[in-house]
Design an enzyme around this catalytic site. Structure first.
Site, PDB file in Angstrom:
ATOM      1  N   ASP A 189      32.385 -51.073   7.693  1.00  0.00           N
ATOM      2  CA  ASP A 189      32.373 -51.485   8.455  1.00  0.00           C
ATOM      3  C   ASP A 189      31.043 -51.148   8.978  1.00  0.00           C
ATOM      4  O   ASP A 189      30.593 -49.798   9.739  1.00  0.00           O
ATOM      5  CB  ASP A 189      33.654 -51.720   9.419  1.00  0.00           C
ATOM      6  CG  ASP A 189      33.138 -51.675  10.490  1.00  0.00           C
ATOM      7  OD1 ASP A 189      33.978 -51.602  11.531  1.00  0.00           O
ATOM      8  OD2 ASP A 189      32.146 -52.704  11.055  1.00  0.00           O
ATOM      9  N   ASP A 210      27.872 -57.219  11.311  1.00  0.00           N
ATOM     10  CA  ASP A 210      28.830 -55.984  11.402  1.00  0.00           C
ATOM     11  C   ASP A 210      29.875 -57.145  10.114  1.00  0.00           C
ATOM     12  O   ASP A 210      30.160 -57.682  10.038  1.00  0.00           O
ATOM     13  CB  ASP A 210      29.111 -56.657  12.616  1.00  0.00           C
ATOM     14  CG  ASP A 210      30.439 -55.854  12.495  1.00  0.00           C
ATOM     15  OD1 ASP A 210      31.219 -56.574  13.912  1.00  0.00           O
ATOM     16  OD2 ASP A 210      30.352 -55.324  12.146  1.00  0.00           O
TER      17      ASP A 210
END
Ligand SMILES: O=C(Cc1ccccc1)Nn1cnc2ccccc21
Length: 324
Positions: free
Chosen positions: A31, A214
């Protein structure tokens, strides 16, 4: 100690990477939108362990507890987790970090219990790590000194195995050249200005907006005006509150979406990737572009990386993208 680790698509919502923590294999979600490395642990209540690989610190010969340390994280989608902290040896692909802060979950929210990940590897900037009383470094920050170049790259092809490369860029994973833009890391993200976008040959102003790269987000999330302008060019599209987003008939052809990445130019997501797939009811499909809600920070998630090889370079820092 450069290396590459395979990223396997899971249910179309995330990519999971098999990671060794203290010799125990876990499937972790990488992430770039957060900076905590946390795992499902033996400290969880039984009902929250169901369906997951569990890290048991007492079974690791290289685990050291950090007494009195804790962590707690809330993600923008409302999910969250918290727990205690230790250090252990973490190996991803060919890259090993000893003494990596490993955050042991003692509580996880329901979406994590039902999800496929056994934890997360945060690859944003360590300035937003949540460990207290002493903030900890990400795997990438700890690995940098052992890499040929202080960078990692994300290759996340649609519905196919991808990879995270550490220390080098792999020219077999992209075509043409990599375009780089400066990153403003002051919010802890791989963030840059994103002040315009294009739909169907029309250029729209998005002054004051930024974007973040992201990999922990599935879709592309932008401000309401951009979302509205995009779906105005999709016949029959409408906001469906029961689905929580814009939907359209699955037979609809969708326009490309081009987004400005810093001052470097536009990245174009082909219309084919803008259909996220069936809602499960009839011939209705869900859009890959949805609203980020309030604020002026767009979130460029996995759908972006389905079209582009993304390079996260700590020297600068900068973000690079190339057609994959
Ligand atoms: O939370 C989000 C996306 C989001 C949803 C709704 C509004 C705004 C942004 N991504 N994300 C990024 N890293 C994550 C880790 C876990 C869960 C979600 C995560």
């Amino acid at each position: 100690q450069d290396g590459s680790a395979t990223a396997v698509p899971n249910q179309g919502v995330e990519y999971l990477v098999s990671t060794s923590v203290g010799g125990q294999s876990l499937n972790l979600d990488f992430d770039t939108g957060s900076a905590d490395l946390w795992v499902f642990s033996s400290l969880l209540p039984s009902n929250e362990k169901t369906g997951h690989n569990i890290y048991t610190s007492s079974n690791s010969k290289t685990f050291n507890s950090l007494s009195g340390y804790s962590w707690s994280i809330q993600y923008a989608d409302g999910s969250g987790s918290s727990g205690s902290v230790g250090t252990d040896t973490v190996t991803i692909g060919g890259t090993t970090v000893t003494g990596q802060a490993v955050e042991l979950a003692t509580q996880v929210s329901s979406t994590f219990v039902s999800g496929g990940a056994d934890g997360l590897v945060g690859l944003a900037f360590s300035s937003i790590n949540t460990v207290t009383p002493v903030q900890q470094q990400t795997f990438f920050d700890n690995a940098q000194s052992s890499l040929d170049s202080p960078l990692f790259a994300a290759y996340l092809p649609f519905n196919a195995d991808g990879a995270y490369d550490f220390g080098y860029t792999d020219s077999s994973k992209y075509t043409g050249s990599i375009t780089y833009t400066n990153v403003d890391s002051s919010n802890g993200f791989w963030e840059y200005p994103s002040t315009s976008y294009q739909v169907g040959g029309q250029t729209y102003d998005n002054s004051g907006y930024t974007g973040i790269s992201d990999t922990g987000t599935t879709l592309v999330l932008m401000g309401d005006s951009a979302v509205s302008n995009y779906y105005a060019q999709v016949s029959g599209a409408s906001y469906d509150s029961s689905q929580g987003g814009y939907t359209f008939d699955c037979s609809t052809s969708l326009p490309d979406l081009s987004i400005a990445i810093g001052g470097s130019g536009y990245a174009t997501i082909p219309g084919s990737l803008m259909n996220f797939g069936s809602t499960g009811s009839g011939s209705t499909c869900f859009g890959s572009l949805q609203s980020v809600g309030s604020g002026t920070q767009n979130i460029y998630g996995d759908v972006f990386f389905n079209a582009y090889y993304g390079v996260f370079d700590a020297s600068g820092p900068s973000f690079g993208y190339a057609v994959s």
